[in-house]
Scaffold this motif. Structure first.
Motif, PDB file in Angstrom:
ATOM      1  N   MET A 138      44.543  44.990  58.988  1.00  0.00           N
ATOM      2  CA  MET A 138      44.504  44.472  57.620  1.00  0.00           C
ATOM      3  C   MET A 138      43.165  44.812  56.969  1.00  0.00           C
ATOM      4  SD  MET A 138      45.877  42.410  55.178  1.00  0.00           S
ATOM      5  CE  MET A 138      47.018  41.214  55.886  1.00  0.00           C
ATOM      6  N   VAL A 139      43.223  45.349  55.746  1.00  0.00           N
ATOM      7  CA  VAL A 139      42.007  45.637  54.981  1.00  0.00           C
ATOM      8  C   VAL A 139      41.677  44.394  54.167  1.00  0.00           C
ATOM      9  CG1 VAL A 139      40.979  47.037  53.152  1.00  0.00           C
ATOM     10  CG2 VAL A 139      42.470  48.104  54.858  1.00  0.00           C
ATOM     11  N   LYS A 140      40.485  43.869  54.360  1.00  0.00           N
ATOM     12  CA  LYS A 140      40.082  42.631  53.699  1.00  0.00           C
ATOM     13  C   LYS A 140      39.122  42.910  52.542  1.00  0.00           C
ATOM     14  CE  LYS A 140      41.764  39.206  56.411  1.00  0.00           C
ATOM     15  NZ  LYS A 140      42.456  38.005  55.917  1.00  0.00           N
ATOM     16  N   ASN A 141      39.313  42.175  51.453  1.00  0.00           N
ATOM     17  CA  ASN A 141      38.397  42.190  50.308  1.00  0.00           C
ATOM     18  C   ASN A 141      38.106  43.590  49.769  1.00  0.00           C
ATOM     19  OD1 ASN A 141      37.169  39.850  52.421  1.00  0.00           O
ATOM     20  ND2 ASN A 141      37.688  39.171  50.363  1.00  0.00           N
ATOM     21  N   HIS A 142      39.156  44.366  49.598  1.00  0.00           N
ATOM     22  CA  HIS A 142      38.978  45.712  49.041  1.00  0.00           C
ATOM     23  C   HIS A 142      38.648  45.639  47.553  1.00  0.00           C
ATOM     24  CE1 HIS A 142      39.545  49.953  48.218  1.00  0.00           C
ATOM     25  NE2 HIS A 142      40.295  49.599  47.195  1.00  0.00           N
ATOM     26  N   LYS A 143      37.583  46.340  47.153  1.00  0.00           N
ATOM     27  CA  LYS A 143      37.177  46.423  45.751  1.00  0.00           C
ATOM     28  C   LYS A 143      37.277  47.878  45.299  1.00  0.00           C
ATOM     29  CE  LYS A 143      33.802  42.654  46.179  1.00  0.00           C
ATOM     30  NZ  LYS A 143      32.370  42.290  46.088  1.00  0.00           N
ATOM     31  N   TRP A 144      37.934  48.169  44.233  1.00  0.00           N
ATOM     32  CA  TRP A 144      38.761  47.331  43.382  1.00  0.00           C
ATOM     33  C   TRP A 144      40.066  48.069  43.099  1.00  0.00           C
ATOM     34  CZ3 TRP A 144      36.569  42.649  42.028  1.00  0.00           C
ATOM     35  CH2 TRP A 144      35.183  42.540  42.097  1.00  0.00           C
ATOM     36  N   VAL A 145      41.036  47.355  42.512  1.00  0.00           N
ATOM     37  CA  VAL A 145      42.194  48.007  41.899  1.00  0.00           C
ATOM     38  C   VAL A 145      42.369  47.363  40.529  1.00  0.00           C
ATOM     39  CG1 VAL A 145      43.384  48.572  44.050  1.00  0.00           C
ATOM     40  CG2 VAL A 145      43.812  46.371  42.967  1.00  0.00           C
ATOM     41  N   VAL A 146      43.138  48.016  39.654  1.00  0.00           N
ATOM     42  CA  VAL A 146      43.380  47.452  38.322  1.00  0.00           C
ATOM     43  C   VAL A 146      44.851  47.043  38.201  1.00  0.00           C
ATOM     44  CG1 VAL A 146      41.509  48.744  37.239  1.00  0.00           C
ATOM     45  CG2 VAL A 146      43.799  49.753  37.335  1.00  0.00           C
ATOM     46  N   ALA A 147      45.181  46.366  37.111  1.00  0.00           N
ATOM     47  CA  ALA A 147      46.519  45.787  36.936  1.00  0.00           C
ATOM     48  C   ALA A 147      47.646  46.809  37.068  1.00  0.00           C
ATOM     49  CB  ALA A 147      46.598  45.093  35.575  1.00  0.00           C
ATOM     50  N   SER A 148      47.445  48.009  36.523  1.00  0.00           N
ATOM     51  CA  SER A 148      48.498  49.031  36.562  1.00  0.00           C
ATOM     52  C   SER A 148      48.740  49.567  37.973  1.00  0.00           C
ATOM     53  CB  SER A 148      48.135  50.194  35.631  1.00  0.00           C
ATOM     54  OG  SER A 148      46.918  50.791  36.025  1.00  0.00           O
ATOM     55  N   GLU A 149      47.860  49.223  38.910  1.00  0.00           N
ATOM     56  CA  GLU A 149      47.996  49.688  40.291  1.00  0.00           C
ATOM     57  C   GLU A 149      48.592  48.620  41.206  1.00  0.00           C
ATOM     58  OE1 GLU A 149      44.260  52.826  40.514  1.00  0.00           O
ATOM     59  OE2 GLU A 149      43.868  50.702  40.873  1.00  0.00           O
ATOM     60  N   LEU A 150      49.057  47.537  40.601  1.00  0.00           N
ATOM     61  CA  LEU A 150      49.663  46.449  41.368  1.00  0.00           C
ATOM     62  C   LEU A 150      51.052  46.135  40.830  1.00  0.00           C
ATOM     63  CD1 LEU A 150      46.639  43.970  41.617  1.00  0.00           C
ATOM     64  CD2 LEU A 150      47.452  45.539  43.390  1.00  0.00           C
ATOM     65  N   LYS A 151      51.966  45.835  41.741  1.00  0.00           N
ATOM     66  CA  LYS A 151      53.319  45.444  41.355  1.00  0.00           C
ATOM     67  C   LYS A 151      53.571  44.040  41.882  1.00  0.00           C
ATOM     68  CE  LYS A 151      58.170  46.841  41.825  1.00  0.00           C
ATOM     69  NZ  LYS A 151      59.091  47.814  42.474  1.00  0.00           N
ATOM     70  N   ALA A 152      53.930  43.136  40.977  1.00  0.00           N
ATOM     71  CA  ALA A 152      54.156  41.746  41.382  1.00  0.00           C
ATOM     72  C   ALA A 152      55.037  41.047  40.357  1.00  0.00           C
ATOM     73  CB  ALA A 152      52.824  41.016  41.514  1.00  0.00           C
ATOM     74  N   LYS A 153      55.623  39.932  40.765  1.00  0.00           N
ATOM     75  CA  LYS A 153      56.419  39.120  39.850  1.00  0.00           C
ATOM     76  C   LYS A 153      55.508  38.071  39.217  1.00  0.00           C
ATOM     77  CE  LYS A 153      60.823  39.623  42.309  1.00  0.00           C
ATOM     78  NZ  LYS A 153      61.910  38.898  43.023  1.00  0.00           N
ATOM     79  N   GLY A 154      55.472  38.049  37.907  1.00  0.00           N
ATOM     80  CA  GLY A 154      54.643  37.061  37.222  1.00  0.00           C
ATOM     81  C   GLY A 154      53.217  37.532  37.014  1.00  0.00           C
ATOM     82  N   ALA A 155      52.377  36.608  36.571  1.00  0.00           N
ATOM     83  CA  ALA A 155      50.979  36.918  36.241  1.00  0.00           C
ATOM     84  C   ALA A 155      50.173  37.272  37.488  1.00  0.00           C
ATOM     85  CB  ALA A 155      50.348  35.722  35.534  1.00  0.00           C
ATOM     86  N   LEU A 156      49.231  38.197  37.310  1.00  0.00           N
ATOM     87  CA  LEU A 156      48.350  38.595  38.409  1.00  0.00           C
ATOM     88  C   LEU A 156      47.186  37.608  38.499  1.00  0.00           C
ATOM     89  CD1 LEU A 156      48.228  42.465  37.801  1.00  0.00           C
ATOM     90  CD2 LEU A 156      49.558  41.238  39.525  1.00  0.00           C
ATOM     91  N   LYS A 157      47.126  36.893  39.600  1.00  0.00           N
ATOM     92  CA  LYS A 157      46.065  35.902  39.807  1.00  0.00           C
ATOM     93  C   LYS A 157      45.777  35.777  41.298  1.00  0.00           C
ATOM     94  CE  LYS A 157      49.488  32.163  39.654  1.00  0.00           C
ATOM     95  NZ  LYS A 157      49.895  30.907  38.983  1.00  0.00           N
ATOM     96  N   ALA A 158      44.685  35.106  41.626  1.00  0.00           N
ATOM     97  CA  ALA A 158      44.294  34.935  43.026  1.00  0.00           C
ATOM     98  C   ALA A 158      45.425  34.283  43.826  1.00  0.00           C
ATOM     99  CB  ALA A 158      43.030  34.083  43.113  1.00  0.00           C
ATOM    100  N   GLY A 159      45.724  34.866  44.991  1.00  0.00           N
ATOM    101  CA  GLY A 159      46.783  34.345  45.852  1.00  0.00           C
ATOM    102  C   GLY A 159      48.132  35.000  45.639  1.00  0.00           C
TER     103      GLY A 159
END
Length: 230
Positions: A152-173
Protein backbone atom coordinates in the motif's frame (compact mmCIF):
# COMPACT_ATOMS: atom_id res chain seq x y z
CA UNK A 1 -69.83 -77.34 -24.94
CA UNK A 2 -67.04 -77.93 -22.47
CA UNK A 3 -64.57 -77.82 -25.32
CA UNK A 4 -65.93 -74.46 -26.49
CA UNK A 5 -65.70 -73.03 -22.95
CA UNK A 6 -62.11 -74.22 -22.63
CA UNK A 7 -61.22 -72.61 -25.97
CA UNK A 8 -62.86 -69.35 -24.90
CA UNK A 9 -60.97 -69.35 -21.59
CA UNK A 10 -57.70 -69.98 -23.38
CA UNK A 11 -58.38 -67.09 -25.78
CA UNK A 12 -59.14 -64.71 -22.90
CA UNK A 13 -55.98 -65.81 -21.08
CA UNK A 14 -53.89 -65.31 -24.20
CA UNK A 15 -55.37 -61.85 -24.74
CA UNK A 16 -54.69 -60.89 -21.11
CA UNK A 17 -51.12 -62.14 -21.39
CA UNK A 18 -50.65 -60.14 -24.58
CA UNK A 19 -51.98 -56.98 -22.93
CA UNK A 20 -49.74 -57.49 -19.89
CA UNK A 21 -46.71 -57.97 -22.16
CA UNK A 22 -47.58 -54.74 -23.99
CA UNK A 23 -47.86 -52.80 -20.73
CA UNK A 24 -44.54 -54.22 -19.51
CA UNK A 25 -42.84 -53.34 -22.79
CA UNK A 26 -44.28 -49.83 -22.63
CA UNK A 27 -43.04 -49.46 -19.05
CA UNK A 28 -39.58 -50.67 -20.07
CA UNK A 29 -39.57 -48.20 -22.97
CA UNK A 30 -40.58 -45.32 -20.68
CA UNK A 31 -37.89 -46.35 -18.19
CA UNK A 32 -35.25 -46.42 -20.95
CA UNK A 33 -36.34 -42.98 -22.19
CA UNK A 34 -36.13 -41.61 -18.63
CA UNK A 35 -32.64 -43.10 -18.21
CA UNK A 36 -31.49 -41.58 -21.52
CA UNK A 37 -32.94 -38.20 -20.54
CA UNK A 38 -31.18 -38.37 -17.16
CA UNK A 39 -27.88 -39.22 -18.86
CA UNK A 40 -28.26 -36.23 -21.21
CA UNK A 41 -29.01 -33.92 -18.28
CA UNK A 42 -25.99 -35.24 -16.38
CA UNK A 43 -23.76 -34.70 -19.43
CA UNK A 44 -25.02 -31.11 -19.83
CA UNK A 45 -24.53 -30.38 -16.12
CA UNK A 46 -21.02 -31.89 -16.19
CA UNK A 47 -20.18 -29.89 -19.33
CA UNK A 48 -21.39 -26.62 -17.77
CA UNK A 49 -19.54 -27.33 -14.53
CA UNK A 50 -16.33 -28.12 -16.44
CA UNK A 51 -16.72 -24.94 -18.52
CA UNK A 52 -17.24 -22.76 -15.41
CA UNK A 53 -14.26 -24.36 -13.69
CA UNK A 54 -12.14 -23.82 -16.80
CA UNK A 55 -13.20 -20.14 -16.99
CA UNK A 56 -12.30 -19.61 -13.31
CA UNK A 57 -8.88 -21.19 -13.85
CA UNK A 58 -8.33 -19.02 -16.95
CA UNK A 59 -9.22 -15.82 -15.02
CA UNK A 60 -6.90 -16.77 -12.15
CA UNK A 61 -4.08 -17.57 -14.58
CA UNK A 62 -4.60 -14.28 -16.43
CA UNK A 63 -4.53 -12.34 -13.15
CA UNK A 64 -1.28 -14.04 -12.10
CA UNK A 65 0.26 -13.37 -15.52
CA UNK A 66 -0.74 -9.68 -15.31
CA UNK A 67 0.90 -9.31 -11.89
CA UNK A 68 4.08 -11.08 -13.06
CA UNK A 69 4.21 -8.97 -16.21
CA UNK A 70 3.72 -5.77 -14.20
CA UNK A 71 6.50 -6.71 -11.77
CA UNK A 72 8.84 -7.51 -14.67
CA UNK A 73 8.07 -4.10 -16.19
CA UNK A 74 8.92 -2.39 -12.89
CA UNK A 75 12.21 -4.31 -12.65
CA UNK A 76 13.03 -3.37 -16.23
CA UNK A 77 12.36 0.33 -15.59
CA UNK A 78 14.46 0.27 -12.39
CA UNK A 79 17.38 -1.38 -14.21
CA UNK A 80 17.19 1.39 -16.80
CA UNK A 81 17.73 3.91 -14.01
CA UNK A 82 14.25 5.45 -13.89
CA UNK A 83 13.18 7.81 -11.10
CA UNK A 84 11.30 6.28 -8.17
CA UNK A 85 8.54 7.74 -6.00
CA UNK A 86 6.74 5.99 -3.13
CA UNK A 87 8.37 2.73 -4.22
CA UNK A 88 7.00 2.94 -7.78
CA UNK A 89 8.63 3.86 -11.07
CA UNK A 90 7.86 7.37 -12.30
CA UNK A 91 6.29 7.91 -15.71
CA UNK A 92 8.99 9.93 -17.49
CA UNK A 93 6.74 10.73 -20.47
CA UNK A 94 4.17 12.80 -18.61
CA UNK A 95 2.27 15.43 -20.59
CA UNK A 96 0.46 18.59 -19.56
CA UNK A 97 -3.17 17.89 -18.61
CA UNK A 98 -5.98 18.68 -21.04
CA UNK A 99 -9.33 20.17 -20.11
CA UNK A 100 -8.26 21.70 -16.79
CA UNK A 101 -8.99 25.38 -16.18
CA UNK A 102 -5.81 27.45 -15.96
CA UNK A 103 -5.25 29.58 -12.87
CA UNK A 104 -4.85 33.23 -13.89
CA UNK A 105 -4.05 34.81 -10.51
CA UNK A 106 -1.55 32.32 -9.08
CA UNK A 107 1.60 33.41 -7.25
CA UNK A 108 3.87 31.72 -9.81
CA UNK A 109 3.39 31.84 -13.58
CA UNK A 110 4.28 29.51 -16.44
CA UNK A 111 7.95 29.81 -17.35
CA UNK A 112 9.00 31.15 -13.94
CA UNK A 113 12.13 29.68 -12.31
CA UNK A 114 11.56 28.28 -8.82
CA UNK A 115 13.17 26.15 -6.13
CA UNK A 116 11.24 23.09 -4.96
CA UNK A 117 10.63 22.78 -1.21
CA UNK A 118 8.71 19.51 -1.39
CA UNK A 119 10.11 16.13 -0.33
CA UNK A 120 7.82 13.85 -2.33
CA UNK A 121 10.83 11.88 -3.57
CA UNK A 122 14.61 11.77 -3.26
CA UNK A 123 16.36 14.46 -5.27
CA UNK A 124 13.38 16.83 -5.24
CA UNK A 125 14.08 19.07 -2.23
CA UNK A 126 15.94 22.26 -3.27
CA UNK A 127 15.91 21.20 -6.93
CA UNK A 128 15.77 24.01 -9.49
CA UNK A 129 12.64 23.93 -11.60
CA UNK A 130 10.56 25.74 -14.19
CA UNK A 131 6.79 26.12 -13.85
CA UNK A 132 5.20 24.26 -16.78
CA UNK A 133 1.53 24.71 -15.88
CA UNK A 134 -0.76 26.27 -13.26
CA UNK A 135 -4.34 25.03 -12.82
CA UNK A 136 -7.39 26.05 -10.85
CA UNK A 137 -8.10 22.82 -8.97
CA UNK A 138 -7.70 21.40 -5.48
CA UNK A 139 -5.10 18.75 -4.69
CA UNK A 140 -5.60 15.46 -2.86
CA UNK A 141 -3.29 13.35 -0.73
CA UNK A 142 -4.22 9.68 -1.06
CA UNK A 143 -3.49 6.13 0.06
CA UNK A 144 -3.76 3.50 -2.68
CA UNK A 145 -2.99 -0.13 -3.47
CA UNK A 146 -0.81 -0.47 -6.63
CA UNK A 147 -2.23 -2.64 -9.39
CA UNK A 148 0.93 -4.79 -9.38
CA UNK A 149 -0.05 -6.25 -6.01
CA UNK A 150 2.71 -4.40 -4.16
CA UNK A 151 2.55 -2.69 -0.78
CA UNK A 152 0.00 0.00 0.00
CA UNK A 153 1.27 3.48 -0.94
CA UNK A 154 0.61 5.84 1.96
CA UNK A 155 0.14 9.62 1.84
CA UNK A 156 0.92 10.07 -1.84
CA UNK A 157 1.15 13.74 -2.87
CA UNK A 158 -0.62 14.76 -5.06
CA UNK A 159 -3.49 14.05 -7.45
CA UNK A 160 -6.23 16.41 -8.63
CA UNK A 161 -10.01 15.97 -8.86
CA UNK A 162 -10.02 14.93 -12.53
CA UNK A 163 -7.66 12.05 -11.65
CA UNK A 164 -10.05 10.50 -9.14
CA UNK A 165 -13.27 8.58 -9.68
CA UNK A 166 -15.74 8.39 -6.80
CA UNK A 167 -19.42 8.62 -5.92
CA UNK A 168 -20.30 11.95 -4.36
CA UNK A 169 -18.09 14.79 -3.16
CA UNK A 170 -14.33 14.31 -2.87
CA UNK A 171 -13.37 14.62 0.79
CA UNK A 172 -11.12 13.00 3.38
CA UNK A 173 -12.00 9.33 3.89
CA UNK A 174 -13.75 8.98 0.52
CA UNK A 175 -12.96 5.74 -1.36
CA UNK A 176 -11.71 6.37 -4.89
CA UNK A 177 -10.37 4.79 -8.05
CA UNK A 178 -7.17 6.46 -9.24
CA UNK A 179 -7.13 7.57 -12.88
CA UNK A 180 -3.70 9.25 -12.76
CA UNK A 181 -0.68 7.67 -14.45
CA UNK A 182 2.13 9.64 -12.78
CA UNK A 183 3.69 6.30 -11.87
CA UNK A 184 3.48 2.79 -13.27
CA UNK A 185 0.85 0.58 -11.56
CA UNK A 186 -1.02 3.65 -10.31
CA UNK A 187 -3.80 3.95 -12.90
CA UNK A 188 -6.85 1.90 -11.91
CA UNK A 189 -5.67 1.47 -8.30
CA UNK A 190 -8.19 1.52 -5.45
CA UNK A 191 -7.60 3.94 -2.61
CA UNK A 192 -8.97 6.66 -0.37
CA UNK A 193 -8.49 10.38 0.17
CA UNK A 194 -6.39 11.27 3.21
CA UNK A 195 -6.31 15.04 2.89
CA UNK A 196 -7.67 17.84 0.67
CA UNK A 197 -5.45 20.85 -0.12
CA UNK A 198 -6.63 24.10 -1.64
CA UNK A 199 -5.30 24.91 -5.14
CA UNK A 200 -3.85 26.12 -7.41
CA UNK A 201 -1.99 23.02 -8.59
CA UNK A 202 1.40 23.32 -10.31
CA UNK A 203 3.17 21.20 -12.92
CA UNK A 204 6.96 21.64 -13.02
CA UNK A 205 10.00 20.45 -14.94
CA UNK A 206 13.05 19.95 -12.72
CA UNK A 207 16.47 18.32 -12.49
CA UNK A 208 16.85 15.67 -9.79
CA UNK A 209 19.58 16.77 -7.33
CA UNK A 210 20.75 13.14 -6.87
CA UNK A 211 20.62 11.54 -10.32
CA UNK A 212 20.73 14.79 -12.37
CA UNK A 213 17.93 13.35 -14.49
CA UNK A 214 15.36 15.82 -15.84
CA UNK A 215 11.77 15.17 -14.80
CA UNK A 216 9.47 16.78 -17.35
CA UNK A 217 5.94 17.92 -16.44
CA UNK A 218 5.97 16.50 -12.92
CA UNK A 219 2.51 16.47 -11.29
CA UNK A 220 1.75 17.98 -8.79
CA UNK A 221 2.99 20.64 -6.36
CA UNK A 222 1.17 23.13 -4.16
CA UNK A 223 1.95 26.84 -4.08
CA UNK A 224 3.55 26.43 -0.63
CA UNK A 225 6.01 23.88 -2.05
CA UNK A 226 7.55 26.41 -4.46
CA UNK A 227 9.96 29.25 -3.76
CA UNK A 228 10.79 31.98 -6.24
CA UNK A 229 14.40 32.35 -7.38
CA UNK A 230 15.46 35.99 -7.01
Amino acid sequence: MKKRNIMTSLSVAALSLSLLSGVAASADSMSNMHDMSSMKMEKKTTKKSTKKSSMKMTKKSAKKMTKKSSKKMNMKHSMMGGMMMDGLEMNMNSKLPKGLKKATHAKFHVGQKVTLKAKHMEGMYNAKATVAGVYKTDLYEIDFMPTNGGKMVKNHKWVVASELKAKGALKAGKKVTVLADHMYDMKGAKGKIVKVHKGPAYVVTFKDTKTKMVMKNHKWLTQQELKAIK
